[in-house]
Design an enzyme around this catalytic site. Structure first.
Site, mmCIF file in Angstrom:
data_model
loop_
_atom_site.group_PDB
_atom_site.id
_atom_site.type_symbol
_atom_site.label_atom_id
_atom_site.label_comp_id
_atom_site.label_asym_id
_atom_site.label_seq_id
_atom_site.Cartn_x
_atom_site.Cartn_y
_atom_site.Cartn_z
ATOM 1 N N LEU A 131 14.941 59.027 63.357
ATOM 2 C CA LEU A 131 14.236 57.567 64.219
ATOM 3 C C LEU A 131 12.894 58.005 64.570
ATOM 4 O O LEU A 131 12.612 59.108 65.201
ATOM 5 C CB LEU A 131 15.157 57.435 65.282
ATOM 6 C CG LEU A 131 16.507 57.062 65.062
ATOM 7 C CD1 LEU A 131 17.186 56.731 66.548
ATOM 8 C CD2 LEU A 131 16.244 55.474 64.340
ATOM 9 N N ASP A 132 12.013 56.951 64.436
ATOM 10 C CA ASP A 132 10.735 57.083 64.850
ATOM 11 C C ASP A 132 10.641 57.543 66.383
ATOM 12 O O ASP A 132 11.520 57.331 67.207
ATOM 13 C CB ASP A 132 9.900 55.808 64.717
ATOM 14 C CG ASP A 132 9.663 55.438 63.372
ATOM 15 O OD1 ASP A 132 9.828 56.363 62.330
ATOM 16 O OD2 ASP A 132 9.528 54.336 62.971
#
Length: 185
Positions: A52-53
């Site tokens: 996930l960013d």
């Protein structure tokens, strides 16, 4: 036969990743998701299955099962990833159709067909079957708006446990784990 055999079972954790942490096992400059785990769980081999960013929060699987991680992230399996986003600006009227037919981003990146749903509170829900760099943000931008907040709420059939606050985790339930396993496993 003189060989050491490990009796340890594999670990499967559902983490509600908060924004601000990197989805990595280690990083010399930034805090990672593994730093949220107690010391006894920070053992060799535990890693985030997928990414996930840094500024995205939500469901992240932490495991030491490389085969399951590979199966979940393999583009050939088309495992769904569901995100909810707050956006700034107006989406083009045919945004859902563009998502459904597969977008080509400004840099030429081709995205597989995805689902875009408008939620009643002005947010959107995006379902992807792949995971390209900043994909949700870039697809929304290609349709005229900007993502201001992004949260992954589901991976395959497993939904983020709403009782988990950002930074909290729990073991996956047996039925959740079974739903993530490939049919031939």
């Amino acid at each position: 036969d003189g060989e050491t055999v490990s009796g340890e079972r594999l670990v499967y954790l559902m983490l509600h990743k908060p924004a601000g942490l990197v989805s990595a096992t280690e990083d010399p400059r930034q805090p990672t998701v593994l730093e949220l785990l107690p010391q006894h769980l920070r053992r060799v081999g535990l890693f985030p299955a997928g990414r996930l960013d840094k500024d995205t929060e939500g469901l992240l699987l932490i495991t030491d099962d490389g085969a399951l991680s590979h199966a979940l992230m393999s583009p050939t399996r088309h495992v769904s990833k569901v995100y909810e986003a707050e956006i700034d600006g107006e989406l083009v009227p045919d945004a859902a159709e563009r998502f459904a037919s597969g977008l080509t981003l400004r840099d030429g990146t081709e995205c597989r067909p995805a689902t875009l749903e408008q939620l009643p509170d002005g947010r959107v829900r995006v379902t992807l079957h792949e995971g390209k760099y900043h994909q949700v943000k870039r697809m929304i931008a290609a349709c005229g708006a900007t993502v201001t907040y992004l949260k992954r709420v589901q991976l395959g059939n497993v939904r983020l446990d709403e009782r988990l606050a950002p930074g909290e985790f729990r073991e996956l339930a047996a039925e959740e784990l079974a739903s993530l396993r490939p049919p031939d496993a």
